[in-house]
Design an enzyme around this catalytic site. Structure first.
Site: not given
Ligand code: PEP
Length: 261
Positions: A16-18, A102, A104, A174, A180, A215, A236-237
């Site tokens: 997920n590039w956000k 999600h 966010e 999640e 994040g 993470s 994410g990251g």
């Molecule tokens: C996400 O945004 O779905 C996510 C898991 O982010 P991260 O891996 O950065 O925690």
């Protein structure tokens, strides 16, 4: 066909590039991923860029094994919804997956459980595979209410869509406190929740792909994927770094290969 056992579920890694990227930066990242890519037998891998870059990814990845997904959708088919994107538009742009619920968006765009259920239904009506995100807050976990919170998020979608709809869906656990933040659920914590989620679907749960997100990095992916009910990851990251993304996909392959031997 008999019930699917653990080994029959394909692994899935979704990036997920956000809200990150430019056309030039996307090109560099995609070329780095494609040049380092090693074929996967048991793992599907997908990338969900911002809406505006979907055509760029669909074109660049067209002859690659990487699948394109989106980060959200509006549940309406079309009409006066300024700034919104429908499921049909996503399908038209080459998407296969779409993330719904999600945390966010639940928090920042005030998306309710009911709205997420509408998105889930609309995604399937447009031929997309929804990736339904569920997860508890830190307070819910500390109060011992994590499973109640997740059960409630799932129940609303199951009531709207029916159990059978989950044969064409993915669920992502999640924990909000892990997304994040650099804090990862332990494999045991994640496994406990994945078992609970699978249990909500009765016998059909055996075939449901359930991802862990929060993470995940190259150095913790293997221990998470080794748990019997963790079928992959929503990243994410780590999905913004070619080496990390490839290494995590390879960890999923390594675990899946071990399972099938
Ligand atoms: C996400 O945004 O779905 C996510 C898991 O982010 P991260 O891996 O950065 O925690």
């Amino acid at each position: 066909m008999g019930l699917q056992s653990r080994g029959d579920r394909r692994k899935l890694v979704v990036g997920n590039w956000k809200m990150n990227g430019t056309r030039a930066a996307n090109d560099r990242l995609l070329q780095a991923i494609l040049s380092g890519w090693r074929p996967l037998q048991h793992v599907d891998a997908a990338i969900c860029p911002p809406f505006v870059y979907l055509p760029q990814l669909a074109e660049t990845l067209a002859s690659s094994p990487l699948i394109v997904g989106a980060q959200s959708l509006n549940p309406r088919a079309n009409g006066a919804f300024t700034g919104e994107i429908s499921g049909e538009m996503l399908s038209d742009c080459g998407c296969h997956y779409v993330i719904v619920g999600h945390n966010e968006r639940r928090r920042m765009q005030s998306e309710s459980d009911l709205y997420v259920a509408e998105q889930f239904l609309a995604a399937q009506e447009s031929g997309l595979t929804p990736i339904l995100c569920v997860g508890e807050s830190e307070q819910a976990r500390e109060a011992g209410n994590a499973l109640d919170a997740i059960g409630q998020q799932l129940r609303v979608v199951i009531e709207a869509a029916g159990l059978e709809a989950f044969s064409r869906a993915v669920v992502a656990y999640e924990p909000i406190w892990a997304v994040g933040t650099g804090k990862t659920a332990t494999p045991e914590q994640a496994q406990e929740v994945h078992t609970f989620i699978r249990g909500q679907f009765g016998a059909q749960g055996n075939g449901l792909v359930i991802l862990y997100g929060g993470s995940v990095k190259a150095d913790n992916a293997l221990s998470l994927f080794a748990e019997p009910d963790i079928d992959g990851a929503l990243l994410g990251g780590a999905s913004l770094n070619a080496e990390e993304f490839i290494a995590i996909c390879q960890s999923a392959e390594q675990v899946a290969t071990g399972m099938t031997q």
